[in-house]
Motif scaffolding. Sequence first.
Motif, PDB file in Angstrom:
ATOM      1  N   VAL A  13       0.835  -1.200   0.000  1.00  0.00           N
ATOM      2  CA  VAL A  13       0.000   0.000   0.000  1.00  0.00           C
ATOM      3  C   VAL A  13       0.869   1.250   0.000  1.00  0.00           C
ATOM      4  N   ALA A  14       1.903   1.267   0.823  1.00  0.00           N
ATOM      5  CA  ALA A  14       2.799   2.422   0.871  1.00  0.00           C
ATOM      6  C   ALA A  14       3.461   2.650  -0.481  1.00  0.00           C
ATOM      7  N   THR A  15       3.917   1.578  -1.109  1.00  0.00           N
ATOM      8  CA  THR A  15       4.571   1.703  -2.411  1.00  0.00           C
ATOM      9  C   THR A  15       3.594   2.220  -3.468  1.00  0.00           C
ATOM     10  N   ALA A  16       2.361   1.716  -3.442  1.00  0.00           N
ATOM     11  CA  ALA A  16       1.366   2.170  -4.413  1.00  0.00           C
ATOM     12  C   ALA A  16       1.057   3.656  -4.239  1.00  0.00           C
ATOM     13  N   VAL A  17       0.956   4.118  -3.002  1.00  0.00           N
ATOM     14  CA  VAL A  17       0.702   5.544  -2.755  1.00  0.00           C
ATOM     15  C   VAL A  17       1.874   6.378  -3.251  1.00  0.00           C
ATOM     16  N   ALA A  18       3.100   5.954  -2.929  1.00  0.00           N
ATOM     17  CA  ALA A  18       4.276   6.691  -3.391  1.00  0.00           C
ATOM     18  C   ALA A  18       4.320   6.768  -4.912  1.00  0.00           C
ATOM     19  N   ASP A  19       4.082   5.641  -5.571  1.00  0.00           N
ATOM     20  CA  ASP A  19       4.115   5.639  -7.036  1.00  0.00           C
ATOM     21  C   ASP A  19       3.035   6.538  -7.625  1.00  0.00           C
ATOM     22  N   ARG A  20       1.847   6.511  -7.007  1.00  0.00           N
ATOM     23  CA  ARG A  20       0.763   7.363  -7.508  1.00  0.00           C
ATOM     24  C   ARG A  20       1.145   8.835  -7.415  1.00  0.00           C
ATOM     25  N   LEU A  21       1.710   9.239  -6.286  1.00  0.00           N
ATOM     26  CA  LEU A  21       2.064  10.647  -6.114  1.00  0.00           C
ATOM     27  C   LEU A  21       3.220  11.036  -7.028  1.00  0.00           C
ATOM     28  N   LEU A  22       4.171  10.129  -7.214  1.00  0.00           N
ATOM     29  CA  LEU A  22       5.317  10.462  -8.066  1.00  0.00           C
ATOM     30  C   LEU A  22       4.920  10.551  -9.534  1.00  0.00           C
ATOM     31  N   ARG A  23       3.858   9.861  -9.930  1.00  0.00           N
ATOM     32  CA  ARG A  23       3.377  10.019 -11.301  1.00  0.00           C
ATOM     33  C   ARG A  23       2.843  11.424 -11.551  1.00  0.00           C
ATOM     34  N   ARG A  24       2.455  12.116 -10.474  1.00  0.00           N
ATOM     35  CA  ARG A  24       1.974  13.494 -10.589  1.00  0.00           C
ATOM     36  C   ARG A  24       3.095  14.505 -10.388  1.00  0.00           C
TER      37      ARG A  24
END
Length: 562
Positions: A13-24
Motif C-alpha cells: 500500500v505504501a509503495t502504491a501511494v508513493a508511485d501514484r504521487l510520483l506520477r503526478r
Amino acid sequence: MTTRLRTAAHPAVATAVADRLLRRTAHPAEVRHTLDWAGPVGMDLPDERAVQAACGLMHVHGRATGGPVPLAVDYASVVAGVLAAQGATAAGIGRARGLDLREARTSVAQGALLALGQYLAAATADGPEQPEASGPGLATLDTSDGARVEVETLDPSAWREFWARLGVPATLAGRGWLPFQQRFATAVCPLPDELRQAALGRTLADLRAAAHHSGVSLLTVGSDPAPPVHPAPWRLTPAPGHSAGDVPAPRPALHAPTADLPLTGLRVVESTRRVQGPLAGHVLRMLGAEVIRVEPPGGDPMRWLAPLAGGTSARFTALNAGKRVVEADLTTAAGRDTVRTLTAEADVFLHNWAPGKAARLGLDDSDLLPARPALVYAWASGFGDTLGDRPPLGTDYLAQVHSGLAAAVRPYGEPPAPSLMTLTDVLGGLVCAQGVLAALAARERTGRGCRVDSSLVSAAALIPRPAHRARWTPLDRPLPTADGHLYPGPEARAHPEALRGLLDRDLTTEECAHRLAAHGLTATPVRADLAALAHDPAFRTAVAPPDRCTGHARPYTPWEFA
C-alpha cells in the motif's frame, strides 16, 4: 546506515501511494525511493497492524473507546507512501541544484511515529497535562430518529447557544466545552452524559436547526466508507507566463554543513495554525529549507497549550521547532506589508487560512506572484471546492466525516465515528508539503512559480478502503494479557486453533509473545505508554529522547538520503 530486519512482506500500500504521487510529480528517474516496514526500529514488524501496535497508533486511536484498537485502514502505510514520494521528489530537487542524491529511504514505522509526533511530545514533556475530565468518549452524537452527527465550533459562545437551543443550561453546556476542545490534543471527548441525552431526545432536524442558528457546523456521519468525491491530492496552477528575464532563477544549493539536505538554501514563509499548515512547514524544514513563521503580535496562542516543555507547548514545538518567527498583525496595512516583503524574497508561501481570507487581506496568489514570479503559493484548506464556497469549518473530524473515513476506520457492527486521533490533519499537512515539492520540481524546469491547492478531504481520499466496512474476527483485535495486549501476526491470525492453545490471560505480554515465538508464530506487544518509546532500545535510532531545545521526545527525521 541502519540495520534493517527482514520482514515477511513488502509494504504494497505504501509503495502504491508513493508511485501514484510520483506520477503526478516531475523527479529524475535516477532517484529511487526505498520502503520497508520497520526502518530503523529494531523489531520484526511484518505488516500494517504490527506497526500500529508497536508504535502506539492502536493506543491513541483506542483511547476514546476504552482500549487499544486498530484503525481499520492502512493509515501508517499511506503516511509512509507520502513520505517516500517526498523523499524522492526532494532528492530530485537537490540533484537539480547540484547535490549528488540518488536514493531516499523511509518506512511504515517512521510514518507512524511522525503521525504520533504531537502525542509523543505531550507524553514526554515535563509540564503537567491540561486538566481534563476522566474516562473515554467520542464527540459523535445520536439523535432520536437514528442519525449520528458530528458538530464543530471553535467559539465557546456558539457552543453554549447550540446547547441552549436543545434545552441545556449554560453551566451544563460549559462543562462539555473543555473536553470538546481538548479532544484534538487528548484523542478523547468525555462529554457530560446530559449533553448526549439532550441530543438523543431531539431529531436530526432539531440539531440542524440549532446548529444553523448558533453558527455551529454539523455533518451527518454516514456508514459508507467510500469517499463521495475523489479530488486529486493537490492541484497546481502555473503562474502567468513571463519572459525569461523576468523570472528569478531558483536558488542553488548552499555549500554548508547541512548541504546534504535537498532543500538547503530555499526559504519558506508560512502563516499557519493548528496542525495541517504547521506540519507542512515542518516537513519542508526537515528537508533543509529555512522556514519563517508569521505569527500575530504576542505569538500564536497555541504556544501555551499544556503541557509545556521549556516554557512552550510541547505540541506546538513538535510542529514548529527550528522555525524563525516574525510577528505581524495582518489586520493592519503594516502587517500585510511585512508578509509581502518576506514573500518577495521567498521560494514558498504557505497558509491554511479560512476560505476567502487571503483575498480579503490582499495576500492571494494574484497579489503576490507578480512581485515574485518564481514563488510557490500554497493553500492548505479543509474541503477545497467539494462543498461550495461556504463550507463548514475545515477541521479534521468533519473532514473524516465528509470523506467517508469516519466509517472506514471502524469495522462493521460498530457505530461509525471519526477517530479522535487527528488523522486528516497529519495526512493533509504531508500532502500539502508534497504538493509544494511537486511545484518546486516543476519550477526547476520552467523557472516559474505556481499556486498549490490541497485539502484535508483530498488527503483523506488517498487512503484505500473497501466498498463496504471491514468485518472483523476476534483475532483482528488486540488480545488481552496479564499486563497489557498482544497483537497476533499474520501467521498466528491464519491459525486460530494454534492460538487458542498457546495464549493465557494469566501470562504477561512478554511471556505470551515468547510462547508463540517458540511455535513459529509472531505477535507484537501493543504500545500503551508513548513516553516509553524514548527509552526503548528498539526505537533508539527512530525516536530522539527529550533534549534541552524542546524538552520532549520527537521522531527523528523520517528519511535517509544517499
